[in-house]
Every structure is written in C-alpha cells, then in structure tokens.
Scaffold this motif. Structure first.
Motif, PDB file in Angstrom:
ATOM      1  N   GLU A   1       0.803  -1.213   0.000  1.00 23.67           N
ATOM      2  CA  GLU A   1       0.000   0.000   0.000  1.00 23.67           C
ATOM      3  C   GLU A   1       0.846   1.277   0.000  1.00 23.67           C
ATOM      4  N   PHE A   2       2.125   1.146   0.307  1.00 23.98           N
ATOM      5  CA  PHE A   2       2.989   2.316   0.379  1.00 23.98           C
ATOM      6  C   PHE A   2       3.921   2.430  -0.827  1.00 23.98           C
ATOM      7  N   ALA A   3       3.548   1.778  -1.924  1.00 23.85           N
ATOM      8  CA  ALA A   3       4.418   1.750  -3.100  1.00 23.85           C
ATOM      9  C   ALA A   3       4.709   3.135  -3.658  1.00 23.85           C
ATOM     10  N   HIS A   4       3.830   4.095  -3.437  1.00 27.02           N
ATOM     11  CA  HIS A   4       4.007   5.431  -4.013  1.00 27.02           C
ATOM     12  C   HIS A   4       4.528   6.453  -2.999  1.00 27.02           C
ATOM     13  N   PHE A   5       4.786   6.011  -1.753  1.00 26.04           N
ATOM     14  CA  PHE A   5       5.147   6.946  -0.690  1.00 26.04           C
ATOM     15  C   PHE A   5       6.630   6.835  -0.333  1.00 26.04           C
ATOM     16  N   ASN A   6       7.268   7.983  -0.051  1.00 27.02           N
ATOM     17  CA  ASN A   6       8.565   7.910   0.609  1.00 27.02           C
ATOM     18  C   ASN A   6       8.320   7.823   2.119  1.00 27.02           C
ATOM     19  N   LEU A   7       9.398   7.653   2.893  1.00 30.06           N
ATOM     20  CA  LEU A   7       9.230   7.466   4.332  1.00 30.06           C
ATOM     21  C   LEU A   7       8.551   8.659   4.988  1.00 30.06           C
ATOM     22  N   ALA A   8       8.879   9.856   4.507  1.00 29.74           N
ATOM     23  CA  ALA A   8       8.271  11.057   5.088  1.00 29.74           C
ATOM     24  C   ALA A   8       6.763  11.063   4.866  1.00 29.74           C
ATOM     25  N   ALA A   9       6.320  10.619   3.703  1.00 31.44           N
ATOM     26  CA  ALA A   9       4.886  10.566   3.425  1.00 31.44           C
ATOM     27  C   ALA A   9       4.200   9.500   4.268  1.00 31.44           C
ATOM     28  N   ILE A  10       4.887   8.368   4.481  1.00 31.28           N
ATOM     29  CA  ILE A  10       4.323   7.342   5.358  1.00 31.28           C
ATOM     30  C   ILE A  10       4.175   7.895   6.768  1.00 31.28           C
ATOM     31  N   GLY A  11       5.219   8.585   7.247  1.00 31.44           N
ATOM     32  CA  GLY A  11       5.157   9.153   8.588  1.00 31.44           C
ATOM     33  C   GLY A  11       4.071  10.191   8.733  1.00 31.44           C
ATOM     34  N   GLU A  12       3.811  10.935   7.676  1.00 28.44           N
ATOM     35  CA  GLU A  12       2.789  11.975   7.703  1.00 28.44           C
ATOM     36  C   GLU A  12       1.385  11.386   7.698  1.00 28.44           C
ATOM     37  N   ARG A  13       1.180  10.350   6.896  1.00 26.21           N
ATOM     38  CA  ARG A  13      -0.165   9.793   6.714  1.00 26.21           C
ATOM     39  C   ARG A  13      -0.441   8.580   7.593  1.00 26.21           C
ATOM     40  N   HIS A  14       0.616   7.821   7.894  1.00 24.65           N
ATOM     41  CA  HIS A  14       0.446   6.591   8.674  1.00 24.65           C
ATOM     42  C   HIS A  14       1.554   6.498   9.728  1.00 24.65           C
ATOM     43  N   PRO A  15       1.567   7.391  10.695  1.00 20.54           N
ATOM     44  CA  PRO A  15       2.661   7.387  11.683  1.00 20.54           C
ATOM     45  C   PRO A  15       2.768   6.078  12.452  1.00 20.54           C
ATOM     46  N   GLU A  16       1.646   5.391  12.636  1.00 23.85           N
ATOM     47  CA  GLU A  16       1.685   4.121  13.353  1.00 23.85           C
ATOM     48  C   GLU A  16       2.479   3.069  12.577  1.00 23.85           C
ATOM     49  N   GLU A  17       2.443   3.135  11.229  1.00 28.01           N
ATOM     50  CA  GLU A  17       3.203   2.182  10.422  1.00 28.01           C
ATOM     51  C   GLU A  17       4.695   2.500  10.468  1.00 28.01           C
ATOM     52  N   LEU A  18       5.031   3.776  10.470  1.00 26.62           N
ATOM     53  CA  LEU A  18       6.443   4.138  10.576  1.00 26.62           C
ATOM     54  C   LEU A  18       6.989   3.710  11.933  1.00 26.62           C
ATOM     55  N   ALA A  19       6.182   3.845  12.974  1.00 29.31           N
ATOM     56  CA  ALA A  19       6.604   3.400  14.301  1.00 29.31           C
ATOM     57  C   ALA A  19       6.781   1.885  14.328  1.00 29.31           C
ATOM     58  N   ARG A  20       5.878   1.174  13.668  1.00 30.78           N
ATOM     59  CA  ARG A  20       6.009  -0.295  13.610  1.00 30.78           C
ATOM     60  C   ARG A  20       7.264  -0.698  12.857  1.00 30.78           C
ATOM     61  N   ARG A  21       7.575   0.001  11.772  1.00 30.86           N
ATOM     62  CA  ARG A  21       8.782  -0.275  11.000  1.00 30.86           C
ATOM     63  C   ARG A  21      10.028  -0.094  11.860  1.00 30.86           C
ATOM     64  N   GLU A  22      10.052   0.970  12.629  1.00 27.95           N
ATOM     65  CA  GLU A  22      11.201   1.230  13.498  1.00 27.95           C
ATOM     66  C   GLU A  22      11.303   0.185  14.604  1.00 27.95           C
ATOM     67  N   ALA A  23      10.151  -0.282  15.110  1.00 33.00           N
ATOM     68  CA  ALA A  23      10.158  -1.266  16.184  1.00 33.00           C
ATOM     69  C   ALA A  23      10.573  -2.654  15.693  1.00 33.00           C
ATOM     70  N   GLU A  24      10.092  -3.036  14.516  1.00 37.23           N
ATOM     71  CA  GLU A  24      10.362  -4.382  13.995  1.00 37.23           C
ATOM     72  C   GLU A  24      11.731  -4.478  13.324  1.00 37.23           C
ATOM     73  N   GLY A  25      12.222  -3.357  12.814  1.00 42.56           N
ATOM     74  CA  GLY A  25      13.484  -3.366  12.081  1.00 42.56           C
ATOM     75  C   GLY A  25      13.230  -3.377  10.591  1.00 42.56           C
ATOM     76  N   GLU A  26      14.096  -2.705   9.838  1.00 46.72           N
ATOM     77  CA  GLU A  26      13.888  -2.551   8.401  1.00 46.72           C
ATOM     78  C   GLU A  26      13.834  -3.885   7.680  1.00 46.72           C
ATOM     79  N   TYR A  27      14.584  -4.878   8.125  1.00 46.96           N
ATOM     80  CA  TYR A  27      14.644  -6.161   7.426  1.00 46.96           C
ATOM     81  C   TYR A  27      13.377  -6.985   7.659  1.00 46.96           C
TER      82      TYR A  27
END
Length: 218
Positions: free
Chosen positions: A105-131
């Motif tokens: 669902e984030f194929a068109h977004f950079n990280l800043a756009a994800i953080g702006e629109r879906h901050p909970e997903e950016l937080a999950r990414r940071e918690a789980e690790g990029e890999y």
C-alpha cells in the motif's frame, strides 16, 4: 550443481530514485507504478558503463546467460549494457522472482509521506526493524529471500548475470553467504546498494566483490 559464477547488478538510476532523492525528507507521493519507471540520463550512462565493464572481462569471466527482473528499469539497464558490450545477444530469462521488494500500500510513498499519513506504520517499522517490517500488502526482506532460494536452485553451471534491485542483491548476499535466516538483519550492514554496482560470487558462494562501482568512475 549450481552456477559457476553469479554477477548481480542493481539497475541504473531510475526516475523514481531521482524523485525520492530530490524530495529528501519532504513527503512525496510518486504516482507512477514501480514496474513502470525507467532510467534517467545518469542511469543510462551507468548502464553503458556496465556494458563496457563486461566487454573487458576475459572469456572465462564473462556471463553466459542473463536473468533479469521484469521491471522496466532493470530491462532497460540490460538492453543498454548489452549494446555497449557489443556481443551477440545472450539468452535472457525474465523472472518474476527477481522483482523489487514489494511496498504494498505504500508503493508510491517515501518514508516522510508514510510518517505523515500513517505514523503508526512508521513506528512499527522502526520497532520491527527494516529487514523484518512487512508493509500492508507488501513484503519484508525475508520474503525476498524466500522467493530467491528456489530461483538459485534452478540455475545451471553457467556464469549468470542477474540484473535486478537493491533488495535482491542484499538477499543474494545473505543466501550465498550461508548465514541462518535468524541473522538476516546483519545484511543491512552492506546497504545501500548503489545503482549499477556489481557484486560477484564464484561457485560455492565465494564472494569476490560487493557493491563495486569502480567502472562508473573510470
């Protein structure tokens, strides 16, 4: 038996690479599909430099077949490289398993756009690790590893050139290095994978060079 050699190349700079770099930390929604973007002028120059590198290889080092991602930026990289190499066209296999890591669902977004629109997903990414992070409808790096394992088992004893994406090159480094999947996070030490960089493994997974970009400056 496995391949005699694997040479893995990330595609040249793409239009989306350029757009994301120019956006920096500014939110960006990039409208074109991931499979549609092609190369910038710099990306075409990088692809031609790859072809000249291939032309300099000895007969027992040069690839004998090509496996390519189905995405346009990878296909165009190989087309330009082959023209610069100047050889009779090699057998080319376009394999869906060599596609880039799916962003869902984030194929068109950079990280800043994800953080702006879906901050909970950016937080999950940071918690789980990029890999380990798998975006909604997308893939983790571990998913890329899973689809590449059977691809590698199907390769024959020839020297193979793989033209694909940074996630594919990192996944190859993990698989061919023989490390357990529990240690997958360690492969991020080798990121980022530069555009048009070359990585080479001999039979048995012996790493010869990784992320080599000397041909782009010579």
């Amino acid at each position: 038996m496995g391949p005699a050699m694997i040479m893995a190349v990330r595609h040249g700079e793409s239009e989306s690479n350029l757009a994301y770099r120019q956006a920096g930390t500014t939110p960006l929604v990039y409208e074109r599909g991931d499979d549609e973007v092609t190369l910038t002028d710099l990306g075409r120059t990088q692809a031609a430099a790859l072809g000249r590198l291939l032309a300099e290889l000895s007969g027992d080092e040069a690839p004998e077949r090509v496996c390519c991602s189905p995405y346009l930026r990878a296909l165009d990289t190989w087309k330009i490289a082959q023209e610069a190499w100047g050889v009779t066209p090699l057998p080319v296999t376009v394999d869906e398993r060599l596609r880039d890591q799916g962003a869902g669902e984030f194929a068109h977004f950079n990280l800043a756009a994800i953080g702006e629109r879906h901050p909970e997903e950016l937080a999950r990414r940071e918690a789980e690790g990029e890999y380990a992070y798998r975006p909604p409808g997308g893939e983790s790096l571990g998913d890329v590893v899973v689809r590449l394992r059977p691809f590698l088992r199907e390769l024959d004893g020839r020297r193979v050139l793989i033209v694909a994406h940074d996630s594919v090159v990192l996944a190859l480094h993990h698989i061919l290095g023989g490390r357990p999947d529990a240690e997958l996070a360690a492969v991020l030490e080798y990121a980022p994978v530069p555009n048009a960089s070359v990585s080479v493994w001999r039979a048995g997974g012996e790493l010869v060079r990784f992320n080599d970009v000397a041909h782009l400056t010579s």
